[in-house]
Write a protein that holds these residues in place. Structure first.
Motif, short mmCIF file in Angstrom:
data_model
loop_
_atom_site.label_atom_id
_atom_site.label_comp_id
_atom_site.label_asym_id
_atom_site.label_seq_id
_atom_site.Cartn_x
_atom_site.Cartn_y
_atom_site.Cartn_z
N ALA A 3 0.84 -1.20 0.00
CA ALA A 3 0.00 0.00 0.00
C ALA A 3 0.87 1.25 0.00
CB ALA A 3 -0.93 0.00 1.21
N THR A 4 1.94 1.23 0.77
CA THR A 4 2.85 2.36 0.82
C THR A 4 3.53 2.58 -0.53
OG1 THR A 4 3.29 1.91 3.16
CG2 THR A 4 4.84 3.34 2.02
N VAL A 5 3.95 1.49 -1.16
CA VAL A 5 4.56 1.58 -2.48
C VAL A 5 3.53 2.10 -3.49
CG1 VAL A 5 5.57 0.26 -4.39
CG2 VAL A 5 6.28 -0.21 -2.04
N GLY A 6 2.32 1.63 -3.40
CA GLY A 6 1.25 2.09 -4.28
C GLY A 6 0.97 3.56 -4.10
N ASP A 7 0.95 4.00 -2.84
CA ASP A 7 0.74 5.43 -2.56
C ASP A 7 1.88 6.27 -3.13
OD1 ASP A 7 -1.61 4.83 -1.26
OD2 ASP A 7 -0.77 5.00 0.76
N ALA A 8 3.09 5.76 -2.98
CA ALA A 8 4.26 6.49 -3.50
C ALA A 8 4.19 6.60 -5.02
CB ALA A 8 5.54 5.80 -3.07
N VAL A 9 3.83 5.51 -5.68
CA VAL A 9 3.72 5.52 -7.14
C VAL A 9 2.61 6.48 -7.58
CG1 VAL A 9 3.10 4.13 -9.15
CG2 VAL A 9 4.70 3.22 -7.47
N ALA A 10 1.50 6.48 -6.86
CA ALA A 10 0.40 7.39 -7.17
C ALA A 10 0.84 8.84 -7.00
CB ALA A 10 -0.81 7.09 -6.31
N THR A 11 1.58 9.10 -5.94
CA THR A 11 2.08 10.46 -5.69
C THR A 11 3.04 10.89 -6.79
OG1 THR A 11 1.83 10.17 -3.30
CG2 THR A 11 3.29 11.93 -4.04
N ILE A 12 3.94 10.00 -7.18
CA ILE A 12 4.88 10.31 -8.25
C ILE A 12 4.12 10.59 -9.55
CG2 ILE A 12 6.69 9.33 -9.73
CD1 ILE A 12 7.73 7.90 -7.19
N GLY A 13 3.11 9.79 -9.82
CA GLY A 13 2.29 10.01 -11.01
C GLY A 13 1.60 11.36 -10.99
N ALA A 14 1.08 11.72 -9.81
CA ALA A 14 0.40 13.02 -9.67
C ALA A 14 1.38 14.17 -9.87
CB ALA A 14 -0.27 13.12 -8.31
N VAL A 15 2.59 14.02 -9.35
CA VAL A 15 3.61 15.06 -9.50
C VAL A 15 4.00 15.19 -10.97
CG1 VAL A 15 6.01 15.64 -8.99
CG2 VAL A 15 4.50 14.90 -7.15
N ILE A 16 4.16 14.08 -11.66
CA ILE A 16 4.52 14.12 -13.08
C ILE A 16 3.40 14.79 -13.87
CG2 ILE A 16 4.86 12.68 -15.13
CD1 ILE A 16 6.39 10.72 -13.28
N GLN A 17 2.16 14.45 -13.57
CA GLN A 17 1.02 15.05 -14.27
C GLN A 17 0.97 16.56 -14.01
OE1 GLN A 17 -2.78 13.35 -13.35
NE2 GLN A 17 -3.83 14.50 -14.94
N LEU A 18 1.16 16.94 -12.75
CA LEU A 18 1.14 18.36 -12.39
C LEU A 18 2.27 19.09 -13.11
CD1 LEU A 18 0.03 20.70 -10.72
CD2 LEU A 18 1.56 20.00 -8.87
N ASN A 19 3.44 18.48 -13.17
CA ASN A 19 4.58 19.08 -13.85
C ASN A 19 4.25 19.29 -15.33
OD1 ASN A 19 7.26 20.01 -14.17
ND2 ASN A 19 7.83 18.02 -15.00
N THR A 20 3.60 18.33 -15.94
CA THR A 20 3.21 18.44 -17.35
C THR A 20 2.23 19.59 -17.55
OG1 THR A 20 3.56 16.08 -17.68
CG2 THR A 20 2.20 17.21 -19.30
N VAL A 21 1.25 19.70 -16.67
CA VAL A 21 0.25 20.76 -16.76
C VAL A 21 0.91 22.13 -16.59
CG1 VAL A 21 -1.76 21.78 -15.61
CG2 VAL A 21 -1.69 19.33 -16.05
N VAL A 22 1.78 22.24 -15.58
CA VAL A 22 2.46 23.51 -15.33
C VAL A 22 3.37 23.87 -16.50
CG1 VAL A 22 4.19 24.64 -13.86
CG2 VAL A 22 2.31 23.37 -12.82
N SER A 23 4.07 22.88 -17.03
CA SER A 23 4.96 23.11 -18.16
C SER A 23 4.18 23.58 -19.38
CB SER A 23 5.73 21.83 -18.48
OG SER A 23 6.55 22.02 -19.60
N THR A 24 3.05 22.95 -19.65
CA THR A 24 2.21 23.33 -20.78
C THR A 24 1.68 24.74 -20.60
OG1 THR A 24 1.60 21.03 -21.16
CG2 THR A 24 0.16 22.70 -22.11
N ASP A 25 1.22 25.07 -19.40
CA ASP A 25 0.70 26.40 -19.11
C ASP A 25 1.81 27.45 -19.26
OD1 ASP A 25 -1.34 28.27 -18.19
OD2 ASP A 25 -0.15 28.40 -16.35
N TYR A 26 2.99 27.14 -18.76
CA TYR A 26 4.12 28.06 -18.87
C TYR A 26 4.47 28.31 -20.34
CZ TYR A 26 8.84 29.92 -18.55
OH TYR A 26 9.95 30.69 -18.69
N GLN A 27 4.53 27.23 -21.11
CA GLN A 27 4.86 27.37 -22.54
C GLN A 27 3.80 28.21 -23.25
OE1 GLN A 27 7.78 26.37 -23.99
NE2 GLN A 27 7.03 27.65 -25.65
N SER A 28 2.55 28.03 -22.88
CA SER A 28 1.48 28.82 -23.47
C SER A 28 1.66 30.30 -23.15
CB SER A 28 0.13 28.33 -22.95
OG SER A 28 -0.91 29.15 -23.40
#
Length: 65
Positions: A3-28
């Motif tokens: 469960a802890t590993v799953g939570d960590a993977v989910a958190t990493i996924g959320a951070v990557i997604q947020l980074n993508t959104v922020v990067s796209t917004d910045y580029q715009s």
């Protein structure tokens, strides 16, 4: 443990997604800024050309008289 590993993977996924959104917004925003700069430069060039046309018109009128 899994469960802890799953939570960590989910958190990493959320951070990557947020980074993508922020990067796209910045580029715009960068693209918008560049576009605005180009428009301002073009407007300045138009204004300069209009001034030159006015100067030429004055010279032509002076030469005709």
């Amino acid at each position: 443990m899994l469960a802890t590993v799953g939570d960590a993977v989910a958190t990493i996924g959320a951070v990557i997604q947020l980074n993508t959104v922020v990067s796209t917004d910045y580029q715009s925003q960068v693209d918008d800024f560049k576009s605005d700069q180009e428009k301002e430069k073009m407007q300045q060039e138009i204004d300069d050309l209009q001034d030159k046309v006015k100067q030429l018109e004055k010279l032509v009128r002076g030469a005709i008289k």
